[in-house]
Enzyme design. Sequence first.
Site, PDB file in Angstrom:
ATOM      1  N   ASN A   8       0.881  -1.173   0.000  1.00  0.00           N
ATOM      2  CA  ASN A   8       0.000   0.000   0.000  1.00  0.00           C
ATOM      3  C   ASN A   8       0.916   1.219   0.000  1.00  0.00           C
ATOM      4  OD1 ASN A   8      -1.744   2.091   0.494  1.00  0.00           O
ATOM      5  ND2 ASN A   8      -2.349   1.421   2.552  1.00  0.00           N
ATOM      6  N   LYS A  10       0.155   4.195  -0.171  1.00  0.00           N
ATOM      7  CA  LYS A  10      -0.475   5.367   0.455  1.00  0.00           C
ATOM      8  C   LYS A  10      -0.236   6.601  -0.432  1.00  0.00           C
ATOM      9  CE  LYS A  10      -0.173   3.084   4.888  1.00  0.00           C
ATOM     10  NZ  LYS A  10      -0.112   3.181   6.351  1.00  0.00           N
ATOM     11  N   HIS A  98      -9.519   1.280   4.936  1.00  0.00           N
ATOM     12  CA  HIS A  98      -8.241   1.461   5.636  1.00  0.00           C
ATOM     13  C   HIS A  98      -8.465   2.371   6.842  1.00  0.00           C
ATOM     14  CE1 HIS A  98      -4.136   2.530   6.570  1.00  0.00           C
ATOM     15  NE2 HIS A  98      -3.773   1.446   5.901  1.00  0.00           N
ATOM     16  N   GLU A 100      -6.840   4.727   7.969  1.00  0.00           N
ATOM     17  CA  GLU A 100      -6.615   6.152   7.702  1.00  0.00           C
ATOM     18  C   GLU A 100      -7.859   6.795   7.092  1.00  0.00           C
ATOM     19  OE1 GLU A 100      -2.959   5.513   5.571  1.00  0.00           O
ATOM     20  OE2 GLU A 100      -2.021   4.919   7.454  1.00  0.00           O
ATOM     21  N   GLU A 169      -5.422  -4.950  10.418  1.00  0.00           N
ATOM     22  CA  GLU A 169      -4.409  -3.916  10.631  1.00  0.00           C
ATOM     23  C   GLU A 169      -4.683  -3.210  11.959  1.00  0.00           C
ATOM     24  OE1 GLU A 169      -2.497  -2.763   6.582  1.00  0.00           O
ATOM     25  OE2 GLU A 169      -3.975  -1.278   7.151  1.00  0.00           O
ATOM     26  N   GLY A 175       2.558   2.190  10.849  1.00  0.00           N
ATOM     27  CA  GLY A 175       3.526   3.282  10.716  1.00  0.00           C
ATOM     28  C   GLY A 175       4.235   3.631  12.014  1.00  0.00           C
ATOM     29  N   SER A 213       3.370  -2.288  10.285  1.00  0.00           N
ATOM     30  CA  SER A 213       4.813  -2.383  10.515  1.00  0.00           C
ATOM     31  C   SER A 213       5.387  -3.758  10.162  1.00  0.00           C
ATOM     32  CB  SER A 213       5.166  -2.015  11.962  1.00  0.00           C
ATOM     33  OG  SER A 213       4.815  -0.654  12.204  1.00  0.00           O
TER      34      SER A 213
HETATM   35  P1  13P Z   1       3.044   0.294   7.678  1.00  0.00           P
HETATM   36  O1  13P Z   1       3.548  -1.000   7.082  1.00  0.00           O
HETATM   37  O2  13P Z   1       3.782   1.490   7.206  1.00  0.00           O
HETATM   38  O3  13P Z   1       2.915   0.183   9.166  1.00  0.00           O
HETATM   39  O4  13P Z   1       1.553   0.481   7.117  1.00  0.00           O
HETATM   40  C1  13P Z   1       0.674  -0.573   7.175  1.00  0.00           C
HETATM   41  C2  13P Z   1      -0.543  -0.209   6.420  1.00  0.00           C
HETATM   42  O5  13P Z   1      -1.297   0.662   6.819  1.00  0.00           O
HETATM   43  C3  13P Z   1      -0.807  -0.917   5.157  1.00  0.00           C
HETATM   44  O6  13P Z   1      -2.067  -0.638   4.678  1.00  0.00           O
END
Ligand code: 13P
Length: 251
Positions: A8, A10, A98, A100, A169, A175, A213
């Site tokens: 992803n 982002k 997601h 976010e 997740e 992150g 992560s």
């Molecule tokens: P990270 O791997 O940067 O923690 O992000 C995970 C994520 O949100 C994948 O959709």
Amino acid sequence: MKKLIAGNWKMNGSLAANEALLAALAQGMDAAPACDMAVCVPAPYLASVQAQKAGNPNLAALAVGAQDVSAHAVGAFTGEVSAAMLKEFDCRYVIVGHSERRQYHHESDALVADKAKAALAAGITPIVCVGETLAEREAGHTEEVVKRQLAAVIHANGHCISEIVVAYEPVWAIGTGKTASPEEAQSVHAVLRAQLKAATDQFARVRILYGGSMNAANAASLLVQPDIDGGLIGGAALKADDFLKIIAAAQ
Ligand code: 13P
């Protein structure tokens, strides 16, 4: 069931950076990988990523996905992108729900379920994200939260539920460099598997990815868990070496 390793990206990248990343991935990619692979890219880059893929046989096995989709089919929804539009760019997957988007765009469980439905109707596999916040985990509500989030998608999609991918997740692991331990992740994955089993006799088709992560160092210990069928990778998917190591760990 083949594992799925999905990046992803982002809201990262540029035409030049994407080209360099994909070229580096192509160099290290196995022509016949033992796992499925995808990159979910920002919508404006779908065409250029597909064009680069078309010109490089090493990228043939790398599927392309998007990061969000409208729940609506067409019309006056400024800024939104429909599933039919994504399909025109050969999107194989689209991430929905997601954390976010749930957090910053106030997406509800019902909206996420409708987005999954719109994707399925267009022949795109939704990667449905579920996960608890740190406060929810500390209050002992992890199971309740992820089950509520998945239940909305099951309710809206009926027997089509066997066509989705689920991604667990934990919000506190995204992150932050804090990964759920393999045991913590496995126990939530087992709950989600049981919920899918109760919803469809085709439950064995549904892959449950872990995200938060995941990196080159911890991927193998997560991917070896019986109910972890792959990974949804954020930061580490932006570095070709790391993403390739995670793919190797999934073989
Ligand atoms: P990270 O791997 O940067 O923690 O992000 C995970 C994520 O949100 C994948 O959709």
